[in-house]
Design a protein around this motif. Structure first.
Motif, mmCIF file in Angstrom:
data_model
loop_
_atom_site.group_PDB
_atom_site.id
_atom_site.type_symbol
_atom_site.label_atom_id
_atom_site.label_comp_id
_atom_site.label_asym_id
_atom_site.label_seq_id
_atom_site.Cartn_x
_atom_site.Cartn_y
_atom_site.Cartn_z
ATOM 1 N N GLN A 31 -105.915 48.636 3.500
ATOM 2 C CA GLN A 31 -105.380 49.466 2.415
ATOM 3 C C GLN A 31 -104.152 48.884 1.717
ATOM 4 O OE1 GLN A 31 -104.454 49.737 5.473
ATOM 5 N NE2 GLN A 31 -102.895 51.301 5.849
ATOM 6 N N HIS A 32 -103.609 47.780 2.222
ATOM 7 C CA HIS A 32 -102.390 47.207 1.637
ATOM 8 C C HIS A 32 -102.700 46.083 0.665
ATOM 9 C CE1 HIS A 32 -99.395 49.320 4.076
ATOM 10 N NE2 HIS A 32 -100.264 49.239 5.064
ATOM 11 N N SER A 33 -101.728 45.811 -0.213
ATOM 12 C CA SER A 33 -101.870 44.659 -1.105
ATOM 13 C C SER A 33 -100.503 44.006 -1.293
ATOM 14 C CB SER A 33 -102.441 45.098 -2.453
ATOM 15 O OG SER A 33 -101.546 45.985 -3.087
ATOM 16 N N LEU A 34 -100.517 42.799 -1.825
ATOM 17 C CA LEU A 34 -99.274 42.044 -2.006
ATOM 18 C C LEU A 34 -99.414 41.200 -3.268
ATOM 19 C CD1 LEU A 34 -96.501 41.171 -0.737
ATOM 20 C CD2 LEU A 34 -97.740 39.328 0.394
ATOM 21 N N GLU A 35 -98.445 41.357 -4.196
ATOM 22 C CA GLU A 35 -98.512 40.608 -5.443
ATOM 23 C C GLU A 35 -97.993 39.190 -5.243
ATOM 24 O OE1 GLU A 35 -97.931 43.289 -9.202
ATOM 25 O OE2 GLU A 35 -96.427 43.854 -7.701
ATOM 26 N N ILE A 36 -98.603 38.239 -5.956
ATOM 27 C CA ILE A 36 -98.098 36.868 -5.942
ATOM 28 C C ILE A 36 -97.799 36.440 -7.377
ATOM 29 C CG2 ILE A 36 -99.382 36.315 -3.841
ATOM 30 C CD1 ILE A 36 -101.106 34.491 -5.860
ATOM 31 N N PRO A 37 -96.811 35.570 -7.620
ATOM 32 C CA PRO A 37 -95.892 35.056 -6.612
ATOM 33 C C PRO A 37 -95.037 36.177 -6.032
ATOM 34 C CG PRO A 37 -95.490 34.045 -8.777
ATOM 35 C CD PRO A 37 -96.509 35.092 -8.964
ATOM 36 N N GLY A 38 -94.772 36.069 -4.745
ATOM 37 C CA GLY A 38 -93.997 37.110 -4.094
ATOM 38 C C GLY A 38 -93.349 36.581 -2.842
ATOM 39 N N CYS A 39 -92.683 37.479 -2.139
ATOM 40 C CA CYS A 39 -92.123 37.031 -0.870
ATOM 41 C C CYS A 39 -92.316 38.085 0.194
ATOM 42 C CB CYS A 39 -90.657 36.623 -1.019
ATOM 43 S SG CYS A 39 -89.582 37.923 -1.548
ATOM 44 N N LEU A 40 -92.226 37.645 1.413
ATOM 45 C CA LEU A 40 -92.329 38.534 2.562
ATOM 46 C C LEU A 40 -90.951 39.144 2.810
ATOM 47 C CD1 LEU A 40 -94.266 36.014 4.843
ATOM 48 C CD2 LEU A 40 -95.181 37.579 3.102
ATOM 49 N N LEU A 41 -90.919 40.240 3.550
ATOM 50 C CA LEU A 41 -89.644 40.872 3.869
ATOM 51 C C LEU A 41 -89.076 40.198 5.118
ATOM 52 C CD1 LEU A 41 -87.826 43.223 2.953
ATOM 53 C CD2 LEU A 41 -88.957 44.624 4.682
ATOM 54 N N TYR A 42 -87.913 39.577 4.947
ATOM 55 C CA TYR A 42 -87.306 38.847 6.065
ATOM 56 C C TYR A 42 -86.690 39.808 7.073
ATOM 57 C CZ TYR A 42 -83.981 36.041 8.697
ATOM 58 O OH TYR A 42 -83.287 35.446 9.704
ATOM 59 N N THR A 43 -86.920 39.565 8.346
ATOM 60 C CA THR A 43 -86.269 40.372 9.375
ATOM 61 C C THR A 43 -85.793 39.500 10.524
ATOM 62 O OG1 THR A 43 -88.212 40.791 10.784
ATOM 63 C CG2 THR A 43 -87.857 42.301 8.939
ATOM 64 N N HIS A 44 -84.890 40.050 11.290
ATOM 65 C CA HIS A 44 -84.437 39.441 12.529
ATOM 66 C C HIS A 44 -84.778 40.438 13.629
ATOM 67 C CE1 HIS A 44 -81.083 38.310 15.452
ATOM 68 N NE2 HIS A 44 -81.978 37.358 15.498
ATOM 69 N N PHE A 45 -85.630 40.023 14.542
ATOM 70 C CA PHE A 45 -86.115 40.922 15.588
ATOM 71 C C PHE A 45 -86.657 42.234 14.989
ATOM 72 C CE2 PHE A 45 -85.808 43.522 19.512
ATOM 73 C CZ PHE A 45 -86.641 42.741 20.282
#
Lengths: 433, 433
Positions: A31-45
């Protein structure tokens, strides 16, 4: 093939290489989508540094894919196995996809520890050596939606020998084949997407060989490794990436690792990259800075006039130190901690009486509620809220930039956007020459 | 008199001294109120540490008065003067009263720097010496609703001579008279409430003299200084406070500085204290701990049964180290950084596989979304979100405790509450004897 539902719909290919489109059918339910160009959500742990999920969701237009890294997760494998429900639930995340990468792009790790059979990651307790078996057991425990295959990525330094680069490509392909074997025989990983990793250092033939060979395997997408900021100059990077993406199938996404500066993002999209990691706003936050480059391509002259004046305000000292990276040949990963021309240093005394928001017109919580002077004083008094507020703004600003990039591509305004983003850099290079 | 609208309505006085009531007519427009016994909202440079205003306001029942300290504000006087609109607006605070104190209760400052005419505060840039003129100019710039008069508070150490204590009382009264003179002739401070400061170290006669003399002045309330945790044992503190409050008028609030432990709060309320500072949950957060003592006085046996088992879970090591403060004579302010029996140390390995919330049934954002194991791993990986989440919980828990205390006083259940809060301490003291 690993993963089956993900589908890349390209709506536009600009100048033969820049790709505009949508990745659809993401996640186990599709059910999800992601537009390009794009970026991922950066996380730490699993957390966007400093921010609770509540605070994070005051931001709009966040990407649907969250990046987590094995380096911070590996040492907690036993607890996660006991927990059983995967890392997403363990970290209290909801309604997001997980992409699991090997290393943290904001924390370069020591080299010299890979072997034919293992790679190493560094957690808070030190080095952890991963065989393919352990790597794949971790993936089953983490339960991501996407993950990066195991890879020997130690060839980014520009003095790496041709022999070492060739070995890295061979090893990475061998790792991929082993990962695929486990993946395809694992019920737990059904529906999970595996990304193959393209290596090859700065040697064109090895890059092409790595791309061609990886493309032959049943992977869902590609990670381009070894191009991180500081490892090579932009012209060489663009040339190599263009050669790599030429060999990759049109219908699969290409994720570039370790590159986040806006000018580099623009150049790499033109070389055929679709996805980036968003560690850059975190690095900017950690040095007490705020992103305030302009990406306003609105035709309204009044709005254009009120575009953030940020970069213009750099004083001579800052101009001389910032952005030197590309002026000389002395490149290394330490540059990642240096200020870039896309930000202002809120610790600077000149902001102590500056009662404007970080960026005029920015709708983020920080800009709506606080002025530069307050941020300056929070930083000076070492109040940790400074990091929270800067992270809110920098995250909003960076993801806003990607939105503007897609809008520009859809409306033939990429040149205008580039002028906006790079205008001060241009001036600066002129001054230097 | 300084300030005119504030009115203390006592609804109950339990056992001759514990006071239950409401301070009404607060703020320049008189629309705010504050329940007593209660506490002020602790901040550092105007922010509850780690929390944005948005995050803070996910908590209910926060006090209407926010404490800010001159020690963190003094060095920014010039900017605030230029800003003109006062510290509340500068810090992005809304709809709260400001109480401006001299020092930060969570950061004890060096002694030996007061003179007949000055006191010193320590900001990030070092010591700042304040005369009454500078002190009052700062108040006009900060524009608080309440503020503490200038005071010589250097007599809390238990080896202070009688002569030094007497000098401290005299100086503090002289400072108060000077402050009042400026205050009463200042248009900017019209409607602002000035609190007089009671000093006197551990000498009963000096405490009484200080209280009597301060009470003769037209102040709006009283700060009891020099009783901070670590400065004297609880029995002596209670005895001195009771002697002081006996001399103070019934209709004005008494604020105790530097005391925050739940057991000490209970004892001091019984000695006639109305208000406390809430630095304690911040200190607990900074050592990676979570408050989880029980204050559940609900008659429902099922709810009582699910009361947080926290304190019972302390292991022998923790029992032996925590709470030693009151078992031996070796008292000093460093104790403030030691763990107390009212909290659990989330860094402890035993929590790495503990999938329960910090406190079962707690409605705070942290407990609603995360487990102890996740907090443990955030702390182990040095992720700053740990501080954010712990601060949310600890703030909620601490203010919840004050709510329960008022409820207990209203319903004759103070003894039950004391047993709940102290039950493990009781056991502990027995064990030790």
């Amino acid at each position: 093939m690993a993963g089956t539902r993900m589908k890349l719909e390209l709506s536009r290919v600009v100048q033969g290489r820049s790709r505009l489109g949508v990745l659809r059918g993401l996640g186990r339910t599709g059910q999800h989508s992601l537009e390009i160009p794009g970026c991922l959500l950066y996380t730490h742990f699993g957390t966007v540094p400093h921010l609770t999920q509540d605070t994070l969701h005051t931001l709009t237009n966040l990407p649907s894919v969250t990046q987590v890294t094995l380096s911070s997760i590996a040492e907690h494998q036993e607890v996660l196995e006991e927990f059983k429900d995967g890392f997403r639930k363990f970290a209290g995340l909801h309604d997001t996809l997980l992409y699991c990468s090997l290393h943290d792009p904001a924390a370069p790790c020591p080299t010299g520890y890979t072997t034919n059979k293992t790679v190493s990651v560094w957690g808070s307790g030190g080095r952890i050596e991963l065989t393919v078996a352990k790597f794949m057991a971790l993936q089953k425990t983490v339960q991501p939606d996407w993950y990066q295959s195991m890879a020997d990525g130690e060839t980014w330094q520009n003095n790496t020998s041709r022999k070492r680069v060739r070995k890295s490509v061979d090893r990475t392909l061998a790792h991929l084949d082993e990962c695929l074997l486990v993946h395809q025989n694992s019920q737990e990983l059904e529906g999970v997407e595996l990304f193959g990793v393209v290596e090859g250092g700065d040697i064109l033939e090895e890059r092409v060989r790595s791309a061609k060979e990886t493309a032959k395997r049943p992977v869902s997408g590609f990670c381009l490794d070894g191009f991180q900021t500081g490892s090579m100059d932009q012209a060489l990077r663009t040339q190599l990436i263009a050669a790599v993406t030429k060999e990759l199938p049109e219908d699969k996404p290409r994720l570039l690792q370790g590159v986040g500066r806006p000018d580099e993002v623009l150049a790499c999209v033109e070389a055929g990259v679709d996805l980036f990691e968003s560690f850059f706003p975190f690095q900017v936050t950690e040095r007490g800075c705020a992103l305030c480059f302009s990406f306003d391509i609105s035709p309204d002259p009044e709005r254009a006039g009120s575009a953030p004046p940020a970069v213009l305000e750099l004083n001579d000292d800052e101009r001389d130190t910032a952005g030197e990276t590309q002026q000389n040949g002395d490149l290394n990963l330490d540059d990642q901690t240096q200020m870039t021309p896309f930000e202002i240093n809120l610790k600077d005394k000149r902001y102590q009486g500056d009662f404007r928001p970080l960026v005029e017109g920015c709708g983020c919580y920080c800009c709506a509620n606080h002025q530069r002077a307050y941020l300056h004083h929070l930083l000076v008094t070492n109040e940790l809220l400074a990091g929270v507020l800067l992270m809110i703004h920098n995250t909003a600003h960076y993801h806003g930039f990607f939105g503007a990039l897609r809008e520009a591509m859809a409306n033939d305004k990429v040149d205008l956007l580039k002028r906006r983003v790079l205008r001060e850099r241009g001036g600066q290079i002129e001054r230097k020459e």
